[in-house]
Design a protein around this motif. Sequence first.
Motif, PDB file in Angstrom:
ATOM      1  N   ILE A  81       0.793  -1.259  -0.060  1.00  0.00           N
ATOM      2  CA  ILE A  81      -0.083  -0.060  -0.077  1.00  0.00           C
ATOM      3  C   ILE A  81       1.059   1.313   0.001  1.00  0.00           C
ATOM      4  N   PHE A 103      -0.320  -1.415  -5.171  1.00  0.00           N
ATOM      5  CA  PHE A 103       0.387  -1.971  -6.312  1.00  0.00           C
ATOM      6  C   PHE A 103       1.072  -3.311  -5.746  1.00  0.00           C
ATOM      7  N   GLU A 130      12.161   1.795   2.034  1.00  0.00           N
ATOM      8  CA  GLU A 130      11.180   2.151   2.774  1.00  0.00           C
ATOM      9  C   GLU A 130      10.804   0.970   3.738  1.00  0.00           C
ATOM     10  N   GLU A 132       8.959  -1.122   6.366  1.00  0.00           N
ATOM     11  CA  GLU A 132       7.523  -1.518   6.461  1.00  0.00           C
ATOM     12  C   GLU A 132       7.243  -2.760   7.321  1.00  0.00           C
ATOM     13  N   ASP A 161      10.403  -2.009   1.406  1.00  0.00           N
ATOM     14  CA  ASP A 161       9.782  -1.939   0.181  1.00  0.00           C
ATOM     15  C   ASP A 161      10.790  -1.077  -0.712  1.00  0.00           C
ATOM     16  N   LYS A 178       8.936  -0.913  -8.490  1.00  0.00           N
ATOM     17  CA  LYS A 178       8.925  -1.649  -7.203  1.00  0.00           C
ATOM     18  C   LYS A 178       9.351  -2.782  -7.314  1.00  0.00           C
ATOM     19  N   THR A 248       4.908   2.834   4.284  1.00  0.00           N
ATOM     20  CA  THR A 248       6.179   3.310   5.003  1.00  0.00           C
ATOM     21  C   THR A 248       6.036   4.863   5.670  1.00  0.00           C
TER      22      THR A 248
HETATM   23 ZN    ZN Z   1       5.915   1.298   0.438  1.00  0.00          ZN
END
Ligand code: ZN
Length: 288
Positions: A81, A103, A130, A132, A161, A178, A248
């Motif tokens: 997210i 995503f 990121e 998470e 991430d 990503k 994040t």
């Molecule tokens: Zn993220």
Amino acid sequence: MKLATFDEGNGPEVGIVVGEAIIPLTRAKPQLTATMIDLINHWPTARAEVEQVAAKNEGPLPLVSVRLLAPIPRPGKIWAIGLNYADHVAESGMETPKNQVWFSKACSAVNGPYDPIELPSVPTPHVDYEAELVAVIGAGGRHIPAANAPDAIFGFCVGNDVTERAWQHSGPQWSLGKSFDTHAPFGPWIVTADEIPDPHNLGIRCLVNGETRQESNTQHLVFNLWDQIAHLSSAMTLEAGDVIYTGTPGGVGAAMKPMQFLQDGDIVRIEIDGIGAIEASCKSDGRA
Ligand code: ZN
């Protein structure tokens, strides 16, 4: 309980982490545990046997003597997210979304908790971190109400991430930016959900070369995990071993002034209270 996927040189095995040791569950209970996903699928009936193996402390190996892999080396799906902490929304110059922004990350991007993060030799590398909280789906299901979402979750990991920012923003959706190889590290193990009574009150940090870049608490999630499960499962069946990155907090490299992206040799460490830490060095892919 802490459950890990490890390799002692014979390929992936599942084990129970107890202190500084890992008990090879695959050897004690091979019928249950060819993979972590098998174990999760059998968990309601397997749990008592697993606890017995832990209590007997059968054949422990020093944790430092094995390589930890991602707990789920090849999840069925990975969803993440975006824009889910207010301070990260603000630093991104965006409005707090009214709807959840999701995503996918490619399953081939999974990386071990201590394995190097690849810096691709794209024209202007903008690789960012990121920190998470990662949830691993257990029973899963379809159309799960938020009130029942805790029952759908098997446990929790620390995740990064990792994002190629230029590729993320090269079009209207983010998945390719990503999904570079090695850009979905998580682990170092799964802490089963019973040991995390409130996943919405966990300190979370990212350090780069020892410098704290992100420091927050999962209580600041915009959409909490239960709402995330309800939303995702209204679209699709969540299955054992599916992986969810829950967003994040502020402090990403792209929001620093000047921007600071990851460089060859940087050490990125992500910590979450009550779960553990993952740590990776960043390595150029050598294709430049
Ligand atoms: Zn993220």
